[in-house]
Design a protein around this motif. Structure first.
Motif, short mmCIF file in Angstrom:
data_model
loop_
_atom_site.label_atom_id
_atom_site.label_comp_id
_atom_site.label_asym_id
_atom_site.label_seq_id
_atom_site.Cartn_x
_atom_site.Cartn_y
_atom_site.Cartn_z
N GLU A 144 40.78 48.38 12.74
CA GLU A 144 40.95 46.98 13.14
C GLU A 144 42.17 46.36 12.49
OE1 GLU A 144 37.27 45.16 12.14
OE2 GLU A 144 36.26 45.80 13.98
N ASN A 145 42.44 46.70 11.21
CA ASN A 145 43.65 46.20 10.55
C ASN A 145 44.90 46.73 11.24
OD1 ASN A 145 42.13 44.81 8.66
ND2 ASN A 145 42.09 46.53 7.22
N ARG A 193 45.37 44.85 14.41
CA ARG A 193 45.93 43.52 14.17
C ARG A 193 47.44 43.59 13.88
NH1 ARG A 193 40.84 42.46 11.68
NH2 ARG A 193 41.62 43.22 9.66
N ASP A 194 47.86 44.60 13.12
CA ASP A 194 49.29 44.77 12.85
C ASP A 194 50.07 45.02 14.13
OD1 ASP A 194 48.73 44.43 10.19
OD2 ASP A 194 48.64 46.59 9.74
N GLU A 242 49.19 44.09 17.12
CA GLU A 242 49.22 42.85 17.90
C GLU A 242 50.28 41.89 17.37
OE1 GLU A 242 45.25 41.47 17.66
OE2 GLU A 242 44.50 42.75 19.28
N GLU A 243 50.40 41.81 16.03
CA GLU A 243 51.44 40.96 15.46
C GLU A 243 52.83 41.46 15.84
OE1 GLU A 243 50.72 40.92 11.31
OE2 GLU A 243 48.89 39.67 11.44
#
Length: 359
Positions: free
Chosen positions: A261-262, A265-266, A268-269
């Motif tokens: 998940e991390n 998120r990276d 997606e950023e």
């Protein structure tokens, strides 16, 4: 009649290390079914869990047992009969709370059943205190039911029969009374009652054996499905360059999910940053159109600026080529990122379904 499951859940099963009494030893390679069983014949509750055909938990609930939550997803209880401590690791806090709630409920039911049994024993034994002789037990005294090991076939005794050790020796004054027709009838009635109890125990044993066969078949099917899912998860982890082996403990699986998940998120950023750069490129395109218009207006003003305009057009063409090359690079990078994000999304959804199914 017979023993029936009344509540089931899935958890990782552990037992305390008998040598150190501190460390936990896993008794199952993966999450297994843990069930509460109720024996209506003997009015007792048990916790049973099988790993394949091996019984890894067989604990009879008694009023003095206590189920303790040692963490958000782990609980334990001590079984003095089995001389061990059992531990269960659950996938969610809700499953742990539900199991603890059922433990308290069935523990209270076991306490009430024990009190009722003691009351019946006291009522049944009270007439024997007024019987002649005083040293003889009442022939109507109920027989103590066998332990749960007899039900599972761990005890070789097939029936309970009166022996000389279970009755006190009659006094000399009562010997003559023992041979009276009345006492003979009493002993015959007790013998018939014991035979009836033995027949009930035999029927219950046969029914329990049939139920065990059915449970073994169901557990075998569950085990095959779990092994298939285990292999599938291993393949997915290898494809995503994650750990090649799924470990049995739930905490490690949760840690892997958090890492994915991390990473997502990276990504997606990074995708948002690339989108902002793409918007900046659109602004550059608008600026280029404005510059082209100005150049056309400059060309109309006079031929004096033709040389400067030619140089400007040459620079503009070079800028367009660089921008086109940059756009191609951006498109290629966006396609690569879209593929990676899609793979990570599929992996996260697959792991989420696996956790839900394991629950």
């Amino acid at each position: 009649m017979g023993e029936q499951p009344i509540y089931s859940t899935r958890a990782h099963v552990f037992q305390i290390d008998p040598s150190t009494k501190k460390n936990w030893l896993p008794t199952s390679k993966h999450a297994v079914t843990v069930s509460y069983f109720y024996d209506s014949t003997r009015n007792v509750y048990r916790i049973i869990s099988l790993d394949g055909t091996k019984a890894i938990i067989n604990s009879t609930i008694s009023p003095n047992m206590t189920f303790t939550k040692t963490s958000q997803k782990f609980g334990q209880w001590a079984d003095s009969r089995a001389n061990t401590v059992y531990g269960l690791g659950f996938s969610t806090e809700h499953h742990l709370a539900k199991f603890a709630e059922k433990f308290a409920e069935y523990k209270e039911a076991a306490r009430l059943a024990k009190e009722k049994s003691q009351e019946k024993m006291e009522l049944a034994t009270s007439p024997s205190q007024e019987s002649p002789g005083g040293d003889l037990s009442s022939p109507l005294t109920p027989v103590t039911p066998p332990s749960m090991e007899n039900i599972n076939g761990t005890d070789d005794s097939g029936e309970t029969t009166p022996t000389s050790e279970t009755r006190p020796e009659p006094s000399q004054n009562a010997l003559a009374f023992t041979h009276s027709p009345t006492m003979t009838k009493h002993w015959e009635a007790e013998l018939e009652a014991l035979k009836g109890n033995n027949a009930k125990l035999t029927a219950a044993l046969l029914e329990s054996t049939a139920n065990v066969k059915q449970w073994k078949q169901q557990l075998a099917a569950y085990q095959e499905e779990a092994e298939r899912l285990h292999k599938r998860v291993t393949e997915l982890e290898c494809q995503s360059n994650q750990s090649p082996v799924i470990k049995s403990q739930k905490a490690e699986l949760n840690q892997t999910i958090e890492e994915l998940e991390n990473t997502l998120r990276d990504k997606e950023e990074e995708m948002e940053r690339l989108k902002e750069e793409l918007e900046n490129m659109n602004d550059l395109m608008e600026q280029k159109d404005s510059l082209t218009q100005k150049l056309e207006e400059t060309e109309l003003r006079g031929r004096v600026l033709e040389e400067q305009l030619s140089g400007a057009e040459q620079r503009l063409e070079e800028n367009q080529e660089e921008q086109e090359s940059f756009r191609k690079s951006l498109r290629t990078l966006l396609e690569l990122l879209d593929g990676k994000i899609f793979e990570l999304t599929e992996l996260r959804d697959t792991l989420a379904r696996l956790i839900e199914e394991a629950s």
